[in-house]
Design an enzyme around this catalytic site. Sequence first.
Site, mmCIF file in Angstrom:
data_model
loop_
_atom_site.group_PDB
_atom_site.id
_atom_site.type_symbol
_atom_site.label_atom_id
_atom_site.label_comp_id
_atom_site.label_asym_id
_atom_site.label_seq_id
_atom_site.Cartn_x
_atom_site.Cartn_y
_atom_site.Cartn_z
ATOM 1 N N GLY A 24 0.825 -1.204 0.000
ATOM 2 C CA GLY A 24 0.000 0.000 0.000
ATOM 3 C C GLY A 24 0.851 1.242 0.000
ATOM 4 O O GLY A 24 2.063 1.174 -0.190
ATOM 5 N N ASN A 25 0.230 2.396 0.220
ATOM 6 C CA ASN A 25 0.983 3.649 0.281
ATOM 7 C C ASN A 25 0.391 4.566 1.343
ATOM 8 O O ASN A 25 -0.619 4.244 1.959
ATOM 9 C CB ASN A 25 1.036 4.313 -1.096
ATOM 10 C CG ASN A 25 -0.340 4.693 -1.606
ATOM 11 O OD1 ASN A 25 -1.008 5.560 -1.046
ATOM 12 N ND2 ASN A 25 -0.772 4.018 -2.667
ATOM 13 N N ARG A 26 1.039 5.710 1.569
ATOM 14 C CA ARG A 26 0.690 6.599 2.675
ATOM 15 C C ARG A 26 -0.443 7.583 2.386
ATOM 16 O O ARG A 26 -0.684 8.483 3.179
ATOM 17 C CB ARG A 26 1.915 7.407 3.089
ATOM 18 C CG ARG A 26 3.016 6.579 3.687
ATOM 19 C CD ARG A 26 4.172 7.465 4.106
ATOM 20 N NE ARG A 26 5.311 6.666 4.496
ATOM 21 C CZ ARG A 26 5.421 6.088 5.694
ATOM 22 N NH1 ARG A 26 4.487 6.263 6.617
ATOM 23 N NH2 ARG A 26 6.476 5.348 5.977
#
Length: 232
Positions: A29-31
Amino acid sequence: TAAGPLTGRTVVVTAGGTREALDPVRYLGNRSSGKMGVALAEAALAAGASVRFIGAAMDVPAPSGAEVTRVESTGELREAVFAHCAGADGLIMAAAVADFRPAEYTDAKIKKTEDGASPVITLERTPDILAETVCRRTEGADVPPVIVGFAAETGDDSGSVLEYGAAKLQRKGCEALVVNQVGRDQVFGQDTTEVTVLFADGREPVQAAGSKAEAASVVVEQLAGLMGREVQ
Ligand code: C5P
């Protein structure tokens, strides 16, 4: 819905970060917090638009007043964007879409082995939804006439954030690109931002800084301008 420059118009907004499953319990995933996308949807609603909001993983609730679709992966986001673009007047691609995903999904949880070996995860490129949507328009698909992309750039020794943005705008083929500088503690998850809107038709870039709500209203104002609806 309020009456405003986007009254009678339909805008698709994507937000949040995609998650690419490795196995039933893990993902890449990412932030992205989804805050900017939600602020954009709220700004479009405040400008009188009907909003179709497509949310990937977010730390904040989806905007009320929008038609909400939730997705997880890039593949799901792509299908949702294609489906919701039909009949829409504008698309704002604020979602942080994974650039790579695991090439293979493992049906059972990947386990530690007795010999202590580390698993190797092979990644593959994801489809570029934004570029593909612009392409579909040239092929005659029902795609909004105004498409706004986002670019989170860090800049480096060989080029500035805006140089990268200008090149990306050309590559993607959309009408405008909202560029912001990101880093671990900058922008992602924060309540404030600094953006520069770049235009494909050569008009002067527009800058906005402040809360994400303030920046979002500037972006939506520019979207209305691109739709031929100037904000009073
Ligand atoms: O190439 P880059 O990821 O920096 O481009 C960012 C823009 O492209 C954003 O608007 C993002 O939503 C969109 N994007 C996409 N599909 C991808 C990667 C990015 O639509 N696979």
